[in-house]
Motif scaffolding. Sequence first.
Motif, PDB file in Angstrom:
ATOM      1  N   TYR A 173       2.591  11.737 -14.277  1.00 54.47           N
ATOM      2  CA  TYR A 173       2.895  10.782 -15.342  1.00 54.47           C
ATOM      3  C   TYR A 173       4.046  11.231 -16.230  1.00 54.47           C
ATOM      4  O   TYR A 173       4.897  10.406 -16.614  1.00 54.47           O
ATOM      5  N   ALA A 174       4.122  12.513 -16.563  1.00 52.49           N
ATOM      6  CA  ALA A 174       5.184  12.984 -17.451  1.00 52.49           C
ATOM      7  C   ALA A 174       6.563  12.714 -16.843  1.00 52.49           C
ATOM      8  O   ALA A 174       7.492  12.289 -17.538  1.00 52.49           O
ATOM      9  N   ILE A 175       6.693  12.941 -15.537  1.00 45.30           N
ATOM     10  CA  ILE A 175       7.967  12.696 -14.860  1.00 45.30           C
ATOM     11  C   ILE A 175       8.238  11.196 -14.790  1.00 45.30           C
ATOM     12  O   ILE A 175       9.372  10.736 -14.988  1.00 45.30           O
ATOM     13  N   LEU A 176       7.194  10.415 -14.502  1.00 47.59           N
ATOM     14  CA  LEU A 176       7.351   8.964 -14.421  1.00 47.59           C
ATOM     15  C   LEU A 176       7.823   8.393 -15.749  1.00 47.59           C
ATOM     16  O   LEU A 176       8.707   7.524 -15.785  1.00 47.59           O
ATOM     17  N   MET A 177       7.273   8.874 -16.837  1.00 46.59           N
ATOM     18  CA  MET A 177       7.643   8.365 -18.152  1.00 46.59           C
ATOM     19  C   MET A 177       9.114   8.631 -18.445  1.00 46.59           C
ATOM     20  O   MET A 177       9.835   7.759 -18.957  1.00 46.59           O
ATOM     21  N   ILE A 178       9.579   9.839 -18.119  1.00 47.02           N
ATOM     22  CA  ILE A 178      10.984  10.174 -18.337  1.00 47.02           C
ATOM     23  C   ILE A 178      11.882   9.317 -17.451  1.00 47.02           C
ATOM     24  O   ILE A 178      12.918   8.806 -17.888  1.00 47.02           O
ATOM     25  N   SER A 181       0.804  -1.215   0.000  1.00 49.05           N
ATOM     26  CA  SER A 181       0.000   0.000   0.000  1.00 49.05           C
ATOM     27  C   SER A 181       0.842   1.271   0.000  1.00 49.05           C
ATOM     28  O   SER A 181       0.701   2.128  -0.879  1.00 49.05           O
ATOM     29  N   ALA A 182       1.722   1.377   0.992  1.00 49.76           N
ATOM     30  CA  ALA A 182       2.459   2.624   1.166  1.00 49.76           C
ATOM     31  C   ALA A 182       3.612   2.772   0.185  1.00 49.76           C
ATOM     32  O   ALA A 182       3.900   3.879  -0.289  1.00 49.76           O
ATOM     33  N   ILE A 183       4.277   1.664  -0.138  1.00 48.72           N
ATOM     34  CA  ILE A 183       5.470   1.755  -0.988  1.00 48.72           C
ATOM     35  C   ILE A 183       5.135   1.523  -2.462  1.00 48.72           C
ATOM     36  O   ILE A 183       5.403   2.374  -3.315  1.00 48.72           O
ATOM     37  N   VAL A 184       4.543   0.382  -2.768  1.00 46.54           N
ATOM     38  CA  VAL A 184       4.286   0.050  -4.174  1.00 46.54           C
ATOM     39  C   VAL A 184       3.222   0.955  -4.785  1.00 46.54           C
ATOM     40  O   VAL A 184       3.417   1.550  -5.849  1.00 46.54           O
ATOM     41  N   VAL A 185       2.084   1.091  -4.108  1.00 43.38           N
ATOM     42  CA  VAL A 185       0.949   1.817  -4.682  1.00 43.38           C
ATOM     43  C   VAL A 185       1.074   3.327  -4.489  1.00 43.38           C
ATOM     44  O   VAL A 185       1.037   4.094  -5.450  1.00 43.38           O
ATOM     45  N   ASN A 186       1.212   3.747  -3.261  1.00 44.04           N
ATOM     46  CA  ASN A 186       1.180   5.188  -2.984  1.00 44.04           C
ATOM     47  C   ASN A 186       2.351   5.947  -3.596  1.00 44.04           C
ATOM     48  O   ASN A 186       2.174   7.035  -4.146  1.00 44.04           O
ATOM     49  N   ILE A 187       3.550   5.388  -3.503  1.00 43.63           N
ATOM     50  CA  ILE A 187       4.712   6.093  -4.057  1.00 43.63           C
ATOM     51  C   ILE A 187       4.611   6.193  -5.573  1.00 43.63           C
ATOM     52  O   ILE A 187       4.868   7.247  -6.161  1.00 43.63           O
ATOM     53  N   ALA A 215       5.899   3.583 -24.905  1.00 38.79           N
ATOM     54  CA  ALA A 215       5.013   4.348 -24.029  1.00 38.79           C
ATOM     55  C   ALA A 215       4.110   3.435 -23.218  1.00 38.79           C
ATOM     56  O   ALA A 215       3.706   3.780 -22.102  1.00 38.79           O
ATOM     57  N   SER A 216       3.808   2.252 -23.748  1.00 42.92           N
ATOM     58  CA  SER A 216       2.927   1.317 -23.042  1.00 42.92           C
ATOM     59  C   SER A 216       3.529   0.869 -21.716  1.00 42.92           C
ATOM     60  O   SER A 216       2.794   0.561 -20.776  1.00 42.92           O
ATOM     61  N   VAL A 217       4.860   0.828 -21.655  1.00 44.74           N
ATOM     62  CA  VAL A 217       5.517   0.404 -20.415  1.00 44.74           C
ATOM     63  C   VAL A 217       5.201   1.378 -19.285  1.00 44.74           C
ATOM     64  O   VAL A 217       4.740   0.999 -18.207  1.00 44.74           O
ATOM     65  N   SER A 218       5.467   2.652 -19.530  1.00 40.31           N
ATOM     66  CA  SER A 218       5.212   3.654 -18.484  1.00 40.31           C
ATOM     67  C   SER A 218       3.719   3.828 -18.222  1.00 40.31           C
ATOM     68  O   SER A 218       3.305   4.075 -17.088  1.00 40.31           O
ATOM     69  N   LEU A 219       2.903   3.685 -19.258  1.00 44.34           N
ATOM     70  CA  LEU A 219       1.456   3.774 -19.060  1.00 44.34           C
ATOM     71  C   LEU A 219       0.967   2.671 -18.114  1.00 44.34           C
ATOM     72  O   LEU A 219       0.171   2.919 -17.211  1.00 44.34           O
ATOM     73  N   ALA A 220       1.461   1.457 -18.327  1.00 46.53           N
ATOM     74  CA  ALA A 220       1.048   0.345 -17.473  1.00 46.53           C
ATOM     75  C   ALA A 220       1.523   0.539 -16.038  1.00 46.53           C
ATOM     76  O   ALA A 220       0.761   0.329 -15.085  1.00 46.53           O
ATOM     77  N   ILE A 221       2.773   0.959 -15.874  1.00 40.61           N
ATOM     78  CA  ILE A 221       3.315   1.148 -14.528  1.00 40.61           C
ATOM     79  C   ILE A 221       2.565   2.261 -13.794  1.00 40.61           C
ATOM     80  O   ILE A 221       2.373   2.200 -12.578  1.00 40.61           O
ATOM     81  N   ALA A 222       2.125   3.268 -14.530  1.00 41.83           N
ATOM     82  CA  ALA A 222       1.356   4.344 -13.907  1.00 41.83           C
ATOM     83  C   ALA A 222      -0.055   3.891 -13.553  1.00 41.83           C
ATOM     84  O   ALA A 222      -0.619   4.306 -12.531  1.00 41.83           O
ATOM     85  N   ALA A 223      -0.643   3.031 -14.386  1.00 43.59           N
ATOM     86  CA  ALA A 223      -2.046   2.653 -14.201  1.00 43.59           C
ATOM     87  C   ALA A 223      -2.246   1.487 -13.241  1.00 43.59           C
ATOM     88  O   ALA A 223      -3.301   1.390 -12.603  1.00 43.59           O
ATOM     89  N   ILE A 224      -1.272   0.608 -13.124  1.00 46.62           N
ATOM     90  CA  ILE A 224      -1.440  -0.586 -12.277  1.00 46.62           C
ATOM     91  C   ILE A 224      -1.758  -0.218 -10.832  1.00 46.62           C
ATOM     92  O   ILE A 224      -2.745  -0.724 -10.265  1.00 46.62           O
ATOM     93  N   PRO A 225      -0.979   0.636 -10.170  1.00 50.06           N
ATOM     94  CA  PRO A 225      -1.332   0.983  -8.778  1.00 50.06           C
ATOM     95  C   PRO A 225      -2.636   1.760  -8.673  1.00 50.06           C
ATOM     96  O   PRO A 225      -3.367   1.616  -7.681  1.00 50.06           O
ATOM     97  N   PHE A 226      -2.945   2.566  -9.683  1.00 46.30           N
ATOM     98  CA  PHE A 226      -4.209   3.300  -9.698  1.00 46.30           C
ATOM     99  C   PHE A 226      -5.383   2.325  -9.728  1.00 46.30           C
ATOM    100  O   PHE A 226      -6.329   2.428  -8.931  1.00 46.30           O
ATOM    101  N   PHE A 227      -5.314   1.344 -10.608  1.00 42.86           N
ATOM    102  CA  PHE A 227      -6.386   0.354 -10.718  1.00 42.86           C
ATOM    103  C   PHE A 227      -6.438  -0.534  -9.475  1.00 42.86           C
ATOM    104  O   PHE A 227      -7.527  -0.891  -8.998  1.00 42.86           O
ATOM    105  N   ALA A 228      -5.269  -0.887  -8.940  1.00 37.69           N
ATOM    106  CA  ALA A 228      -5.227  -1.732  -7.753  1.00 37.69           C
ATOM    107  C   ALA A 228      -5.952  -1.078  -6.587  1.00 37.69           C
ATOM    108  O   ALA A 228      -6.678  -1.742  -5.835  1.00 37.69           O
ATOM    109  N   ARG A 229      -5.784   0.220  -6.435  1.00 35.81           N
ATOM    110  CA  ARG A 229      -6.476   0.923  -5.349  1.00 35.81           C
ATOM    111  C   ARG A 229      -7.977   0.933  -5.582  1.00 35.81           C
ATOM    112  O   ARG A 229      -8.770   0.789  -4.640  1.00 35.81           O
TER     113      ARG A 229
END
Length: 227
Positions: A78-83, A66-72, A102-116
């Motif tokens: 997203y723009a910073i995460l992609m870079i 919760s605190a490390i994987v998802v929240n962080i 781009a799909s790589v960063s999109l997935a990494i950004a969306a996975i914790p969002f969807f998990a929550r």
Amino acid sequence: MIPLEGTWFANPAIQKAMWPALLETLQMVGISGLATLILGLPLGVWLFITRPGAMSANRTLNFVLSAIVVNITRSFPYAILMIALMPLTVVLVGTKIGPIAASVSLAIAAIPFFARLVETSLRDVHVGKLDAAHAMGSTKLQSITKVLIPESLPALVASFTTTVVTLIGYSAMAGLIGGGGLGRLAYNYGFQRYQTDVMIMTVVLLILLVQVIQWVGDAVSKAIDHR
């Protein structure tokens, strides 16, 4: 007034580049959406079942997830995460530009969002139904697959729909940093070359895409909701 024939229909960006850009956007959203569903659903389930008082309560694991994987991960714009993920993207797909990258960063950004969202959806399941399943001898896995997920399925579909809509917005931002798709088309032609017709068409297509996905998601959620 500038005639439409001289802009909308004669503009090479609309005639030749719009359709490939739309396909690239669909490709990005499709790949990242599938990865988000495959990885985000079990992550959300783990968040739910390891919380205090749940069937597999584990305070340490829940804190890590919760605190490390998802929240962080969710804290990064997203723009910073992609870079930041470009080196990882090169390792995984061999390039840092294009819709696949781009799909790589999109997935990494969306996975914790969807998990929550998954975790929130599962909380709506009445605890009495899980207790009844346990009383009848169901294992934890059976309780998850035969009670928890089926009972929360309409909410899960709605959550996934929201995630896919979010991915569409992220994909437009990805286009500004070499991701391709409608975002890149809008930036290259609509912004840098001051072609307002391209910008308008791009916005219209994105709006239509969101509306279609939202309508399909709502229809599916309603069809499987038997409450």
